[in-house]
Write a protein that holds these residues in place. Structure first.
Motif, short mmCIF file in Angstrom:
data_model
loop_
_atom_site.label_atom_id
_atom_site.label_comp_id
_atom_site.label_asym_id
_atom_site.label_seq_id
_atom_site.Cartn_x
_atom_site.Cartn_y
_atom_site.Cartn_z
N GLY A 197 0.89 -0.97 0.10
CA GLY A 197 -0.15 -0.21 0.03
C GLY A 197 0.85 1.36 0.18
O GLY A 197 2.29 1.04 0.09
N LYS A 198 0.21 2.46 -0.22
CA LYS A 198 0.82 3.56 -0.24
C LYS A 198 1.52 4.11 1.43
O LYS A 198 0.29 4.03 2.24
CB LYS A 198 0.11 4.84 -0.72
N ILE A 199 2.44 4.41 1.56
CA ILE A 199 2.94 4.91 2.79
C ILE A 199 2.45 6.45 2.94
O ILE A 199 3.18 7.19 2.24
CB ILE A 199 4.35 4.90 3.04
N LEU A 200 1.65 6.66 3.87
CA LEU A 200 1.15 8.09 3.92
C LEU A 200 2.09 8.77 4.94
O LEU A 200 2.22 10.06 5.21
CB LEU A 200 -0.22 8.04 4.40
N LEU A 201 2.33 8.07 6.02
CA LEU A 201 3.09 8.71 7.35
C LEU A 201 4.26 7.62 7.71
O LEU A 201 3.87 6.30 7.68
CB LEU A 201 2.16 8.79 8.20
#
Length: 220
Positions: free
Chosen positions: A198-202
């Motif tokens: 998944g996309k790492i947002l933080l």
């Protein structure tokens, strides 16, 4: 895999200042995302779940330790939930309790069960030095309002420096199969692994609790 942590583990000074920093960090992220449904896997003493319930979130708890009285009793590698059941799933200090090679099956179940976010925290073993600064001008001094407003633009200052045991292989200690920072588990390897799901947002170290490292992932 059997229960690694007994009930006694949570009664011997388990909750300390660093743990509360971690609980607050998780709580603040979830509340600020303005979500409705939460699954917390690995509930410990129940602090996070109860704080979120107090804020009127719909929280389901999950653990494989029966003595913690979770809503759902199961292993993180065999979650029984339907697809897209929760807005966010919290798994704090959990993944290190399973072999690294089995993390894929755990992540598959997490991403199936969430419709948006996964918040993970993991142990990051380092020798740390922490510096914290917060400046406020005494309220009786002239111009103090103007100065304080200027300082507030930059907020609090927090610096953390550390040296990880990058030459030392990790050995199973009865609870953890691996930790970030050791020879086989550099942060780059963990980051690459999560970004493949998944996309790492933080991504950041928990302030005042440097042993805990957090990733907020978004389902793609």
């Amino acid at each position: 895999m059997g229960i690694q942590v007994t009930e006694k583990h949570y009664k011997n000074n388990y909750v300390n200042r660093e743990k509360f920093q971690l609980y607050y960090f998780i709580y603040k992220i979830v509340v600020e995302l303005n979500l409705k449904s939460v699954l917390e896997i690995g509930i410990g003493p129940g602090v996070v779940a109860n704080l979120l319930k107090f804020n009127r979130l719909n929280v389901v708890t999950c653990d494989f330790a029966k003595y913690l009285f979770p809503d759902v009793l199961c292993d993180i590698r065999s979650l029984p939930f339907k697809k897209n059941s929760f807005d966010i799933i919290i798994a704090s200090q959990i993944l290190e309790h399973i072999p690294f090679g089995e993390m894929g099956s755990a992540l598959d179940g997490l991403f199936k069960s969430t419709n948006r976010y996964i918040l993970l925290t993991l142990p990051y073993n380092r020798h740390n030095f922490i510096f914290y600064f917060k400046v406020k001008i005494n309220r009786y001094l002239y111009f103090r309002g103007m100065v304080n407003r200027f300082l507030d633009q930059y907020g609090e200052c927090y610096f953390q420096l550390g040296v990880r045991p990058f030459l030392k292989p990790f050995e199973f200690d009865g609870e953890h199969y691996w930790e970030i920072g050791y020879k086989e588990y550099p942060i780059d390897r963990i980051r690459t692994f999560f970004s493949s799901y998944g996309k790492i947002l933080l991504e950041k170290r928990v302030p005042f609790s440097p042993y805990h490292y957090a990733f907020l992932l978004e389902k793609q």
